[in-house]
Write a protein that holds these residues in place. Structure first.
Motif, mmCIF file in Angstrom:
data_model
loop_
_atom_site.group_PDB
_atom_site.id
_atom_site.type_symbol
_atom_site.label_atom_id
_atom_site.label_comp_id
_atom_site.label_asym_id
_atom_site.label_seq_id
_atom_site.Cartn_x
_atom_site.Cartn_y
_atom_site.Cartn_z
ATOM 1 N N ALA A 238 -43.272 -25.634 11.557
ATOM 2 C CA ALA A 238 -42.062 -24.822 11.428
ATOM 3 C C ALA A 238 -41.942 -23.824 12.562
ATOM 4 C CB ALA A 238 -42.073 -24.086 10.090
ATOM 5 N N GLY A 239 -43.090 -23.420 13.141
ATOM 6 C CA GLY A 239 -43.082 -22.506 14.270
ATOM 7 C C GLY A 239 -43.023 -23.209 15.611
ATOM 8 N N GLY A 240 -42.968 -24.544 15.603
ATOM 9 C CA GLY A 240 -42.808 -25.302 16.838
ATOM 10 C C GLY A 240 -44.101 -25.718 17.507
ATOM 11 N N LYS A 241 -45.229 -25.684 16.749
ATOM 12 C CA LYS A 241 -46.508 -26.100 17.326
ATOM 13 C C LYS A 241 -47.170 -27.134 16.427
ATOM 14 C CE LYS A 241 -47.451 -21.719 19.725
ATOM 15 N NZ LYS A 241 -48.456 -20.675 20.028
ATOM 16 N N GLU A 242 -47.994 -27.958 17.037
ATOM 17 C CA GLU A 242 -48.707 -28.987 16.285
ATOM 18 C C GLU A 242 -50.076 -28.469 15.867
ATOM 19 O OE1 GLU A 242 -50.631 -33.475 16.827
ATOM 20 O OE2 GLU A 242 -49.521 -32.534 18.491
ATOM 21 N N CYS A 243 -50.437 -28.730 14.622
ATOM 22 C CA CYS A 243 -51.775 -28.395 14.127
ATOM 23 C C CYS A 243 -52.431 -29.675 13.634
ATOM 24 C CB CYS A 243 -51.697 -27.365 12.998
ATOM 25 S SG CYS A 243 -53.319 -26.857 12.359
ATOM 26 N N PRO A 244 -53.337 -30.256 14.403
ATOM 27 C CA PRO A 244 -54.007 -31.484 13.971
ATOM 28 C C PRO A 244 -54.727 -31.274 12.641
ATOM 29 C CG PRO A 244 -54.429 -31.063 16.292
ATOM 30 C CD PRO A 244 -53.770 -29.832 15.752
ATOM 31 N N GLU A 245 -54.887 -32.329 11.889
ATOM 32 C CA GLU A 245 -55.487 -32.215 10.561
ATOM 33 C C GLU A 245 -56.891 -31.627 10.623
ATOM 34 O OE1 GLU A 245 -56.140 -34.778 6.453
ATOM 35 O OE2 GLU A 245 -55.002 -35.617 8.130
ATOM 36 N N ALA A 246 -57.668 -31.997 11.638
ATOM 37 C CA ALA A 246 -59.035 -31.482 11.744
ATOM 38 C C ALA A 246 -59.036 -29.964 11.952
ATOM 39 C CB ALA A 246 -59.770 -32.169 12.900
ATOM 40 N N VAL A 247 -58.083 -29.448 12.698
ATOM 41 C CA VAL A 247 -57.998 -28.002 12.924
ATOM 42 C C VAL A 247 -57.561 -27.310 11.633
ATOM 43 C CG1 VAL A 247 -56.889 -26.173 14.254
ATOM 44 C CG2 VAL A 247 -57.489 -28.341 15.359
ATOM 45 N N ALA A 248 -56.568 -27.882 10.963
ATOM 46 C CA ALA A 248 -56.111 -27.306 9.693
ATOM 47 C C ALA A 248 -57.231 -27.313 8.664
ATOM 48 C CB ALA A 248 -54.905 -28.073 9.175
ATOM 49 N N ALA A 249 -58.031 -28.374 8.653
ATOM 50 C CA ALA A 249 -59.151 -28.451 7.716
ATOM 51 C C ALA A 249 -60.181 -27.369 8.008
ATOM 52 C CB ALA A 249 -59.799 -29.836 7.787
ATOM 53 N N THR A 250 -60.422 -27.126 9.306
ATOM 54 C CA THR A 250 -61.358 -26.063 9.691
ATOM 55 C C THR A 250 -60.856 -24.696 9.234
ATOM 56 O OG1 THR A 250 -62.156 -27.312 11.601
ATOM 57 C CG2 THR A 250 -62.491 -24.930 11.632
ATOM 58 N N LEU A 251 -59.574 -24.432 9.458
ATOM 59 C CA LEU A 251 -58.988 -23.165 9.027
ATOM 60 C C LEU A 251 -59.048 -23.021 7.512
ATOM 61 C CD1 LEU A 251 -55.864 -23.081 11.378
ATOM 62 C CD2 LEU A 251 -57.885 -21.608 11.537
ATOM 63 N N ALA A 252 -58.752 -24.105 6.810
ATOM 64 C CA ALA A 252 -58.792 -24.071 5.338
ATOM 65 C C ALA A 252 -60.203 -23.774 4.846
ATOM 66 C CB ALA A 252 -58.286 -25.392 4.768
ATOM 67 N N ASP A 253 -61.196 -24.419 5.464
ATOM 68 C CA ASP A 253 -62.581 -24.190 5.046
ATOM 69 C C ASP A 253 -63.024 -22.764 5.362
ATOM 70 O OD1 ASP A 253 -62.754 -26.777 4.111
ATOM 71 O OD2 ASP A 253 -63.682 -27.557 5.951
ATOM 72 N N LEU A 254 -62.616 -22.241 6.511
ATOM 73 C CA LEU A 254 -62.970 -20.871 6.859
ATOM 74 C C LEU A 254 -62.354 -19.865 5.892
ATOM 75 C CD1 LEU A 254 -62.581 -20.988 10.753
ATOM 76 C CD2 LEU A 254 -64.728 -20.836 9.460
ATOM 77 N N SER A 255 -61.180 -20.172 5.372
ATOM 78 C CA SER A 255 -60.502 -19.263 4.439
ATOM 79 C C SER A 255 -61.122 -19.274 3.058
ATOM 80 C CB SER A 255 -59.029 -19.633 4.319
ATOM 81 O OG SER A 255 -58.856 -20.789 3.506
ATOM 82 N N ALA A 256 -61.898 -20.327 2.731
ATOM 83 C CA ALA A 256 -62.528 -20.472 1.415
ATOM 84 C C ALA A 256 -61.503 -20.434 0.269
ATOM 85 C CB ALA A 256 -63.595 -19.390 1.203
ATOM 86 N N GLY A 257 -60.269 -20.826 0.561
ATOM 87 C CA GLY A 257 -59.245 -20.855 -0.473
ATOM 88 C C GLY A 257 -58.572 -19.530 -0.738
ATOM 89 N N TYR A 258 -58.869 -18.515 0.072
ATOM 90 C CA TYR A 258 -58.233 -17.199 -0.067
ATOM 91 C C TYR A 258 -56.865 -17.240 0.612
ATOM 92 C CZ TYR A 258 -62.491 -14.714 -1.595
ATOM 93 O OH TYR A 258 -63.581 -14.267 -2.291
ATOM 94 N N SER A 259 -55.837 -16.868 -0.105
ATOM 95 C CA SER A 259 -54.484 -16.888 0.440
ATOM 96 C C SER A 259 -54.364 -15.998 1.681
ATOM 97 C CB SER A 259 -53.489 -16.440 -0.631
ATOM 98 O OG SER A 259 -52.197 -16.296 -0.098
ATOM 99 N N TRP A 260 -54.875 -14.750 1.594
ATOM 100 C CA TRP A 260 -54.709 -13.828 2.709
ATOM 101 C C TRP A 260 -55.477 -14.288 3.933
ATOM 102 C CZ3 TRP A 260 -57.165 -10.730 6.196
ATOM 103 C CH2 TRP A 260 -56.358 -9.811 6.879
ATOM 104 N N TYR A 261 -56.697 -14.775 3.740
ATOM 105 C CA TYR A 261 -57.474 -15.230 4.883
ATOM 106 C C TYR A 261 -56.837 -16.454 5.531
ATOM 107 C CZ TYR A 261 -61.281 -11.982 3.880
ATOM 108 O OH TYR A 261 -62.020 -10.842 3.693
ATOM 109 N N ALA A 262 -56.246 -17.332 4.734
ATOM 110 C CA ALA A 262 -55.556 -18.487 5.302
ATOM 111 C C ALA A 262 -54.400 -18.033 6.190
ATOM 112 C CB ALA A 262 -55.046 -19.396 4.184
#
Length: 374
Positions: A238-262
């Motif tokens: 939506a912001g005009g950039k691509e986020c590969p699934e592997a990068v999104a998965a890394t971000l999701a794991d780093l957030s540990a499911g916390y909404s704010w950290y995500a």
């Protein structure tokens, strides 16, 4: 291009990740007039969820009141906050003439004060009718006024009391008893929200406490990993950039499911990236979030005694099912006489928990990482 992530509380109309079932359940409780306790660790998105819930309820004809009890300092402070939020809720729904008629006849504890604004509108503040009464007397009158308003039954009412466990710090239990006496008979649905889970749940599950078994318990879970990955990719797109699934998965794991950290990780990774987010962006974003959280982490331990800090550091580095076992205490130089007390105090602050696997650990993943680096 604008950043599609935010570091602020999400507004009701901003994109949410998941929470559809929680939102539907909470709305159903409100429609049925049922009180509910909503609890989770900090930064799971409870406040944003409640704001979204109340926006939906308002669209269905509810009068909604949102009162933040965080850092409430006295019974007077609580009475002031509750009165102001009730009157502001009415102010947002009714004409000035209607407000005057209803408030003069019903509200005695506080008076609304209307002030013209430069834009040609009217702003609202409140002032106490009497400064001679004690805080408990003022709170009682506020609740009596609210009772009188609610008995009219003209519109359904939903009240959110955010960080509700903070009232347990006020006095000797009389505040809880007073609130329970009035709330139990009101024609309104209440949502009691909190992050200090052991304290909040103790108010509703301890037999001798006034709120014992007076509301349904609703735990807010971490965001599902698959949904969070999809959300992160969609927001980046939506912001005009691509986020590969592997990068999104890394971000999701780093957030540990916390909404704010995500949101925070997504915000920084998006800002760092070119047209395509990389794993390096995700790693750097993690360090940026860790750095901005440092001052909050320092504040959390500043007033803790040394035995509690030592137990925190131990559990951050080495989660265990037996933190009071002799070998664990010896390995981490923990005093046997103070470890049990330290654990109890850290649980009450919601800094540590026993997870579903039976392991005692530090609750917040970024706080745990900071402790490991000490």
């Amino acid at each position: 291009m604008s950043n599609p992530f935010t570091l602020k509380t999400l507004g009701p109309d901003q994109p949410f990740c998941d929470r559809e079932k929680d939102l539907a359940d909470l709305a159903a409780y409100a429609e049925a007039g049922q009180n509910v306790v909503l609890y989770s660790p900090r930064r799971y998105g409870k406040t944003s969820l409640c704001r979204r819930l109340q926006a939906g309820l308002a669209g269905r004809g509810f009068l909604t009141v949102f009162c933040d009890c965080y850092a409430v300092t006295s019974v007077d402070d609580l009475a002031d906050r509750l009165a102001r939020q009730v009157l502001e809720a009415l102010h947002s729904r009714e004409s000035l003439l209607d407000k005057g008629r209803r408030w003069i006849s019903v509200f005695r504890s506080f008076r609304p004060v209307f002030t013209p604004t430069p834009e040609g509108g009217v702003s609202l503040s409140v002032e106490r009718a009497s400064r001679r009464d004690s805080g408990l007397d003022v709170l009682a009158r506020v609740l009596e006024d609210l009772d009188a308003f609610l008995t009219r039954g003209e519109t359904p009412v939903h009240v959110t009391l955010d960080e509700f466990q903070e009232i347990s710090e006020l006095g000797d239990g009389r505040v809880e008893a007073l609130l329970r006496t009035h709330i139990q008979g009101q024609r309104a649905a209440y949502c009691f929200v909190g992050s200090r889970r052991s304290v909040l749940l103790g108010m509703f599950t301890t037999r001798k406490r006034p709120f014992y078994q007076s509301a349904l318990l609703h735990a807010l879970p971490p965001l599902p990993r698959a949904d969070l990955i999809a959300f992160l990719r969609a927001r980046c797109a939506a912001g005009g950039k691509e986020c590969p699934e592997a990068v999104a998965a890394t971000l999701a794991d780093l957030s540990a499911g916390y909404s704010w950290y995500a949101q925070a990780l997504g915000f920084h990774a998006f800002a760092l990236a070119g047209q395509r987010l990389t794993l390096e962006d995700a790693t750097t974003a993690r360090e940026m979030v860790q750095d901005q959280e440092r001052f909050g982490h320092e504040a959390q331990v500043r007033d803790l005694p040394a035995p509690q800090i030592q137990l925190l550091r131990a559990l951050a580095a080495d989660p265990t099912s037996a933190p009071l076992a002799a070998d664990y205490l010896a390995r981490w130089s923990l005093g046997a006489s103070t470890a049990a007390y330290s654990r109890k105090q850290l649980v009450s602050r919601d800094l540590i928990e026993e997870d579903d696997a039976g392991l005692w650990r530090v609750v917040d993943p970024f706080f745990a990482e900071w402790l490991r680096r000490l």
